[in-house]
Enzyme design. Structure first.
Site, short mmCIF file in Angstrom:
data_model
loop_
_atom_site.label_atom_id
_atom_site.label_comp_id
_atom_site.label_asym_id
_atom_site.label_seq_id
_atom_site.Cartn_x
_atom_site.Cartn_y
_atom_site.Cartn_z
N LYS A 121 1.02 -1.33 0.03
CA LYS A 121 -0.16 0.07 -0.04
C LYS A 121 0.93 1.27 0.08
O LYS A 121 1.49 1.61 1.00
CB LYS A 121 -0.95 -0.01 1.28
CG LYS A 121 -2.09 0.77 1.22
CD LYS A 121 -1.97 2.17 0.53
CE LYS A 121 -1.68 2.95 1.84
NZ LYS A 121 -1.48 4.67 1.37
N ARG A 143 0.89 10.17 -2.13
CA ARG A 143 1.16 11.27 -2.77
C ARG A 143 2.28 10.99 -4.01
O ARG A 143 2.50 11.72 -5.02
CB ARG A 143 1.95 12.24 -1.68
CG ARG A 143 0.96 12.97 -0.93
CD ARG A 143 1.27 13.72 0.36
NE ARG A 143 1.71 12.63 1.41
CZ ARG A 143 1.98 13.06 2.46
NH1 ARG A 143 2.48 14.08 2.74
NH2 ARG A 143 2.11 11.86 3.33
N SER A 188 4.68 7.97 10.12
CA SER A 188 4.66 8.66 11.41
C SER A 188 4.18 8.09 12.44
O SER A 188 3.94 6.94 12.31
CB SER A 188 3.77 10.01 11.16
OG SER A 188 2.54 9.26 10.89
N CYS A 243 13.96 10.42 7.44
CA CYS A 243 13.83 9.98 8.85
C CYS A 243 15.17 9.97 9.44
O CYS A 243 15.51 9.84 10.49
CB CYS A 243 13.21 8.55 8.82
SG CYS A 243 14.03 7.34 7.89
N GLU A 274 8.74 16.66 15.08
CA GLU A 274 9.72 16.43 13.92
C GLU A 274 9.08 17.68 13.00
O GLU A 274 7.95 17.77 12.88
CB GLU A 274 9.05 15.14 13.47
CG GLU A 274 9.79 14.69 12.18
CD GLU A 274 9.18 13.18 11.65
OE1 GLU A 274 8.01 13.12 11.54
OE2 GLU A 274 10.42 12.64 11.05
P1 NAD Z 1 2.16 8.90 7.08
O1 NAD Z 1 2.04 8.16 8.69
O2 NAD Z 1 1.32 9.92 7.02
O3 NAD Z 1 1.85 7.65 6.31
C1 NAD Z 1 2.45 6.57 5.99
C2 NAD Z 1 1.70 5.51 5.36
O4 NAD Z 1 0.66 5.27 6.11
C3 NAD Z 1 1.15 6.05 3.96
O5 NAD Z 1 0.83 5.00 3.12
C4 NAD Z 1 -0.28 6.60 4.47
O6 NAD Z 1 -1.29 6.33 3.17
C5 NAD Z 1 -0.72 5.63 5.51
N1 NAD Z 1 -1.67 6.09 6.55
C6 NAD Z 1 -1.49 7.65 6.95
N2 NAD Z 1 -2.51 7.61 7.96
C7 NAD Z 1 -3.13 6.37 8.07
C8 NAD Z 1 -4.01 6.06 9.10
N3 NAD Z 1 -4.67 6.75 9.78
N4 NAD Z 1 -4.32 4.58 9.18
C9 NAD Z 1 -3.82 3.84 8.20
N5 NAD Z 1 -2.64 4.29 7.39
C10 NAD Z 1 -2.42 5.50 7.29
O7 NAD Z 1 3.88 9.13 6.75
P2 NAD Z 1 4.31 9.84 5.68
O8 NAD Z 1 3.99 11.48 5.91
O9 NAD Z 1 3.83 9.31 4.62
O10 NAD Z 1 5.68 9.73 5.83
C11 NAD Z 1 6.52 10.78 6.70
C12 NAD Z 1 6.80 10.13 8.11
O11 NAD Z 1 7.28 8.96 7.88
C13 NAD Z 1 7.65 10.96 8.86
O12 NAD Z 1 7.11 10.96 10.22
C14 NAD Z 1 9.27 10.17 9.09
O13 NAD Z 1 10.14 10.55 9.98
C15 NAD Z 1 8.46 8.71 8.79
N6 NAD Z 1 9.59 7.95 8.29
C16 NAD Z 1 10.05 6.95 9.31
C17 NAD Z 1 11.12 6.05 8.67
C18 NAD Z 1 11.81 5.13 9.54
O14 NAD Z 1 12.67 4.57 9.07
N7 NAD Z 1 11.65 5.25 10.95
C19 NAD Z 1 11.71 6.26 7.38
C20 NAD Z 1 10.77 7.14 6.68
C21 NAD Z 1 9.70 7.83 7.05
#
Ligand code: NAD
Length: 499
Positions: free
Chosen positions: A174, A178, A227, A282, A383
């Protein structure tokens, strides 16, 4: 006419009759470049059914044949790197060289997974008791769902899928809504590599789609990166529904610069790690903890370099830094810079008014350096995920470690020093999963595993490398005896290895 990005089910593009869609933008122009098909519950059930059916045969495919497909997939990723990088840049905004960099890091995991026959070798104890051999091996868990964030649309699916597939699972991705097109190209390359239909699938959609995957009885494991609030929700829901889950969350990484560091090198590292990919990594280093006696000198070096960063569309040959992923993200980051200013910090380099001639509709924000940040300020307590470097002045290593350990996140950190003793103290005391010594972005190579501590990782399993193999498999232990003659009845417990 904008194109519709379909799902990938049973080895082919799929759009259901009653599909709705959401726009996908080019952040460098603000223009809509495609429409993304959003799955209905029936679409999710369809993709899971396809993956479950494929599992029955894929899990039986011999290791050498799986490995051969992975080798071919690796070659195809190399051949299609330019095309894949262009897709990433169009929807994410990062510069082409950076997009190629994320493909290269994903490729490493594919190469690691090519060695699956070696990685799945079990353990054997001959004559564990008289006439008894005991051996253990690992088997795939079944259908696995991977839910991935926008900031690495190629690398993170490649952190998960090669290991999941090599170990005999089927994988449903999934992707982020964006920048979803890279996932489609990856699906096509898996197919071209010879992967049977249904082993790798893609389904797009809203949180409801993720919810259906998390609660579906035929999904066995969930791998998530994103996140922290979403990671916590995903982990809790998956566990409640009997699935194993690894959920990587957000980050707020700090780099300490001690007075004995090579300051030129530290400045170069801080600028690259804070502003590369517009800070949307990240493992970015958005907070510099600088020892007071060299702070003015270091900050001057950093500010000069920050002002020299060329902010342009990611596909421009001179671009060092592209746009932010969305107008909303840019507004959120800008308001955090405003809050730092209002709370008394000094904006040394200000990216808020950046306009890129010819790309006025794009969501650009220039590098921003903020001196005099206090740990309690609004900007430091969350963050930022943008091209912002906060500078906090510290008395020395002890204070720096204390600040890092007080942070709720623990993804990555770095120390810049010429002292081996300081480095040893730091790496032992710091409560962070990935540590760099004079290395700003210590993303582990693929044969180690990737994962943070505290709110950067919910659950305990790190991603790819040996921990990835364990996560996507479950252990079986066989205790075996071939009887020369029938046993007499015995009421002893059979765990006595001295027998
Ligand atoms: P996000 O949490 O908004 O989305 C991540 C995924 O989850 C997407 O596919 C999104 O469609 C889905 N999603 C979003 N809200 C959801 C919900 N309520 N229920 C189920 N699925 C949902 O994150 P983002 O904005 O796409 O990515 C940025 C974030 O990811 C930052 O916080 C960054 O630090 C983190 N990140 C962490 C790592 C790591 O290794 N720890 C790596 C890359 C990014």
């Amino acid at each position: 006419m904008t194109t519709t990005i379909p799902h990938w089910i049973d080895g082919a593009p799929f759009v259901g009759d009653d599909a709705t869609a959401s726009p996908v933008y080019n952040p460098a122009t603000g223009d809509v470049v495609a429409e993304l098909a959003l799955a209905t519950p029936a679409d999710v059930d369809r993709v899971v059914a396809s993956a479950a059916a494929a599992f029955t045969t894929w899990s039986q495919v011999p290791l050498g044949r799986r490995s051969a497909i992975l080798f071919r997939f690796r070659e195809l990723l190399v051949e299609h790197t330019d095309e894949l990088a262009a897709v990433v840049t169009r929807e994410h905004g990062k510069v082409i060289s950076d997009a190629k960099g994320e493909i290269a890091r994903g490729l490493e995991v594919v190469e690691f997974a090519c060695g699956i026959p070696q990685l799945l070798k079990g353990e054997f104890s001959e004559q564990a008791a008289t006439g008894i051999d005991v051996y253990s091996f690992r088997q795939p868990v079944g259908v696995v769902a991977g839910i991935t964030p926008f900031n690495f649309p190629v690398m993170i699916p490649l952190w998960m899928s090669p290991v999941a597939i090599a170990t005999g699972n089927t994988f449903i991705l999934k992707p982020p809504d964006r920048d979803p097109s890279a996932a489609m190209l990856i699906a096509e390359l898996w197919k071209e590599a010879g992967l049977p239909d249904g082993v790798f699938s893609v389904v797009h959609g809203t949180p409801d789609v993720v919810g259906r995957l998390l609660t579906h009885p035929d999904v066995a494991a969930v791998s998530f990166v994103g996140s922290t609030p979403t990671a916590k929700h995903i982990y809790k829901t998956a566990i409640e529904h009997g699935k194993r889950c690894q959920a990587l969350g957000a980050a707020k990484n700090h780099g300490i610069v001690l007075a004995d560091a090579d300051l030129e090198n530290a400045a170069n590292s801080l600028v690259a790690a804070a502003f590369g990919a517009a800070g949307e990594r990240c493992m970015a280093l958005p907070v510099a903890l600088v020892q007071e006696e060299v702070a003015d000198q270091l900050i001057a070096l950093v500010a000069d370099r920050a002002r020299a960063v060329r902010v342009l569309p990611g596909d421009h040959p001179d671009s060092d830094m592209g746009p932010i992923i969305s107008a909303q993200s840019r507004a959120r980051i800008t308001s955090l810079i405003d809050s730092a200013e209002a709370e008394g910090a000094k904006i040394l380099v200000d990216g808020r008014d950046t306009v890129v001639p010819g790309s006025e509709g794009g969501w650009f924000l220039g590098p921003t350096v903020i001196d005099g940040v206090h740990p309690d300020m609004t900007i430091n307590r969350q963050e930022v995920f943008g091209p912002v470097l906060e500078v906090i002045r510290i008395s020395g290593l002890e204070e720096g470690i204390a600040l890092i350990n007080a942070n709720p996140y623990g993804n990555g950190t770095a120390l810049f020093t010429s002292s081996g003793e300081a480095a040893r103290t730091f790496k032992r005391a710091v409560q962070v999963g990935m540590v760099g010594i004079n290395v700003p972005i210590p993303v582990p190579v693929a044969w180690h595993s990737f994962g943070g501590w505290k709110d950067s990782l919910i659950g305990e399993s790190h991603m790819y490398g040996p921990e990835g193999v364990r996560f996507f498999t479950r252990a079986k232990v066989v205790t075996e005896r071939w009887l020369p003659q029938p046993d007499a009845v015995s009421f002893h417990f059979s765990g006595d290895a001295q027998k």
